[in-house]
Design a protein around this motif. Structure first.
Motif, PDB file in Angstrom:
ATOM      1  N   TYR A 184      -5.774   0.411  13.056  1.00 11.00           N
ATOM      2  CA  TYR A 184      -6.917   0.528  11.637  1.00 11.00           C
ATOM      3  C   TYR A 184      -5.360   1.524  10.786  1.00 11.00           C
ATOM      4  O   TYR A 184      -5.220   2.869   9.859  1.00 11.00           O
ATOM      5  CB  TYR A 184      -7.858   1.185  11.874  1.00 11.00           C
ATOM      6  N   ASP A 185      -3.510   1.205  11.274  1.00 11.19           N
ATOM      7  CA  ASP A 185      -2.966   1.525  10.123  1.00 11.19           C
ATOM      8  C   ASP A 185      -2.449   1.946   9.295  1.00 11.19           C
ATOM      9  O   ASP A 185      -2.222   2.105   8.112  1.00 11.19           O
ATOM     10  CB  ASP A 185      -1.242   1.860  10.961  1.00 11.19           C
ATOM     11  N   ASP A 186      -3.593   0.190   8.398  1.00 15.40           N
ATOM     12  CA  ASP A 186      -4.021   0.043   6.483  1.00 15.40           C
ATOM     13  C   ASP A 186      -4.497   1.458   6.500  1.00 15.40           C
ATOM     14  O   ASP A 186      -4.651   0.896   5.224  1.00 15.40           O
ATOM     15  CB  ASP A 186      -3.703  -1.740   6.810  1.00 15.40           C
ATOM     16  N   ASP A 222      -6.373   3.488   4.394  1.00 17.05           N
ATOM     17  CA  ASP A 222      -5.870   4.814   3.595  1.00 17.05           C
ATOM     18  C   ASP A 222      -6.134   6.755   4.564  1.00 17.05           C
ATOM     19  O   ASP A 222      -5.408   7.458   4.115  1.00 17.05           O
ATOM     20  CB  ASP A 222      -6.355   5.439   2.117  1.00 17.05           C
ATOM     21  N   ARG A 250       2.394   9.698  15.651  1.00 23.38           N
ATOM     22  CA  ARG A 250       1.724   9.716  16.004  1.00 23.38           C
ATOM     23  C   ARG A 250       1.023  10.494  14.112  1.00 23.38           C
ATOM     24  O   ARG A 250       1.242  12.024  15.082  1.00 23.38           O
ATOM     25  CB  ARG A 250       0.371   9.533  16.717  1.00 23.38           C
ATOM     26  N   LEU A 308      -0.947   7.395  12.779  1.00 23.79           N
ATOM     27  CA  LEU A 308       0.061   6.562  11.965  1.00 23.79           C
ATOM     28  C   LEU A 308      -0.533   6.476  10.442  1.00 23.79           C
ATOM     29  O   LEU A 308       0.207   5.603  10.037  1.00 23.79           O
ATOM     30  CB  LEU A 308       0.066   4.685  12.549  1.00 23.79           C
ATOM     31  N   THR A 309      -1.621   6.683  10.513  1.00 22.76           N
ATOM     32  CA  THR A 309      -2.414   6.602   9.137  1.00 22.76           C
ATOM     33  C   THR A 309      -2.381   8.563   9.493  1.00 22.76           C
ATOM     34  O   THR A 309      -2.972   8.538   9.539  1.00 22.76           O
ATOM     35  CB  THR A 309      -2.700   6.038   9.059  1.00 22.76           C
ATOM     36  N   PRO A 310      -2.971   8.777   7.376  1.00 21.09           N
ATOM     37  CA  PRO A 310      -4.002  10.141   7.854  1.00 21.09           C
ATOM     38  C   PRO A 310      -5.045  10.179   8.253  1.00 21.09           C
ATOM     39  O   PRO A 310      -6.202   9.422   8.066  1.00 21.09           O
ATOM     40  CB  PRO A 310      -3.961  10.584   5.863  1.00 21.09           C
ATOM     41  N   ASP A 328       6.350  14.172   6.104  1.00 20.64           N
ATOM     42  CA  ASP A 328       5.286  14.185   6.305  1.00 20.64           C
ATOM     43  C   ASP A 328       3.721  14.675   5.450  1.00 20.64           C
ATOM     44  O   ASP A 328       2.843  14.342   5.529  1.00 20.64           O
ATOM     45  CB  ASP A 328       4.692  14.381   7.721  1.00 20.64           C
ATOM     46  N   ASP A 388       3.482  13.429   2.491  1.00 23.99           N
ATOM     47  CA  ASP A 388       2.728  12.281   2.203  1.00 23.99           C
ATOM     48  C   ASP A 388       0.928  12.806   3.151  1.00 23.99           C
ATOM     49  O   ASP A 388      -0.065  12.377   2.210  1.00 23.99           O
ATOM     50  CB  ASP A 388       2.436  11.658   3.480  1.00 23.99           C
ATOM     51  N   THR A 406      -2.541  12.522  -0.329  1.00 23.24           N
ATOM     52  CA  THR A 406      -3.481  11.973   0.507  1.00 23.24           C
ATOM     53  C   THR A 406      -4.961  12.268   0.213  1.00 23.24           C
ATOM     54  O   THR A 406      -5.010  12.082  -0.440  1.00 23.24           O
ATOM     55  CB  THR A 406      -3.226  11.661   1.796  1.00 23.24           C
ATOM     56  N   ARG A 433       5.195   4.396   5.944  1.00 22.10           N
ATOM     57  CA  ARG A 433       3.728   4.518   3.554  1.00 22.10           C
ATOM     58  C   ARG A 433       4.444   5.967   2.615  1.00 22.10           C
ATOM     59  O   ARG A 433       4.694   5.605   2.087  1.00 22.10           O
ATOM     60  CB  ARG A 433       2.414   5.809   3.991  1.00 22.10           C
TER      61      ARG A 433
END
Length: 286
Positions: free
Chosen positions: A105-107, A109, A138, A140-142, A164, A167, A171, A284
């Motif tokens: 689920y790297d897409d 948010d 990793r 890959l997403t928050p 990072d 990001d 978030t 991202r």
């Protein structure tokens, strides 16, 4: 820690329509008591304008492959629910290693998980989901590791100017909970980069995102032979200020080599008693 293999992707039954434009929260939910606490944390926060997926991923008892490894719709009892009527909850099930499933689920948010996984992972000699998602290369997403069931009212942000960390700040800025939280932005002087500028930039980002109360301060790191170790500084401030949530990047400008001294993010995830949000820029942040 053993390495998961192929990442199963959601099947066609789990694809979304126009709602795809909304921010997407994915919650790791193995239906245990600890997972119920994770969901209690989610339910205690506002999520208006978001869409939410609760994904239950668990390998077979014997560890063998399953033809149900890809996430697919299911209807658990009791279903997870939120109080906000405009935030429906989608439930998915996958018979696979939760580390692999959530990695897919790297897409999303934001991914929210608990600090410990299901006991079956240990019996199969697998590392915890939290350890995997905050490991090298990793997240890959928050990722947010939830350790409370209460609303977030105080946040400690660790700003060092790294992509990072920025990001992670962005978030946090996207979360509706920010409006009701008192935020402290801590710039850590590691003798690298410009901690004051990083602190000011993070505070500006959060005020622009709607934070009502933001304060800032600089602290020094612990000098080492070849670098500065930010971990004692950050962990000490967490102990002193007792925030509900700590926000930091998975890789900073501290000069630490993971193979020698370990990751600051991993140390905070392991030792902090509060919830922790870990950001990772990757593509991202480009």
């Amino acid at each position: 820690m053993s390495t998961p293999t192929t990442t199963p992707r959601p099947d066609e039954a789990t694809t979304h329509g126009p709602d795809d434009l909304r921010p997407w929260l994915v919650v790791g939910d193995d239906r245990t008591d600890s997972a119920a606490d994770v969901w209690a944390w989610v339910a205690a926060q506002p999520w208006s304008g978001w869409r939410v997926t609760a994904i239950t991923a668990r390998p077979r008892e014997d560890g063998s492959p399953s033809d149900q490894a890809a996430p697919h719709a299911w209807h658990p009892e009791p279903a997870r629910a939120l109080t906000e009527p405009d935030v429906p909850v989608e439930h998915l099930l996958a018979e696979a290693d939760p580390r692999v499933v959530l990695d897919g689920y790297d897409d999303a948010d934001l991914i929210v998980i608990g600090p410990r996984g299901h006991g079956l992972l240990k019996r199969l000699h697998l590392g915890s989901t939290a350890e995997w998602l905050v490991s090298a290369h990793r997240p890959l997403t928050p990722v947010l590791i939830a350790r409370s069931t209460e609303p977030v009212r105080s946040v400690l942000v660790c700003a060092d100017g790294s992509p990072d960390a920025l990001d992670a700040v962005r978030t946090l800025g996207s979360l509706p909970l920010l409006r009701d939280a008192a935020v402290t932005v801590m710039g850590v002087d590691t003798a690298q980069g410009d901690p004051r500028a990083a602190m000011i930039e993070a505070a500006h980002e959060l005020r622009a995102a709607g934070a009502q109360e933001v304060r800032t301060f600089l602290v020094g790191a612990v000098p080492m032979t070849v670098s500065f170790d930010v971990r004692p500084t950050i962990l000490g401030m967490i102990e002193k200020t007792e925030p509900d949530l700590v926000v930091l990047g998975t890789r900073g400008l501290s000069g630490l080599r993971r193979a020698v001294m370990g990751s600051t993010a991993s140390a905070v995830v392991h030792h902090a008693r509060c919830s922790v949000l870990v950001g990772r820029a990757g593509d991202r942040g480009q």
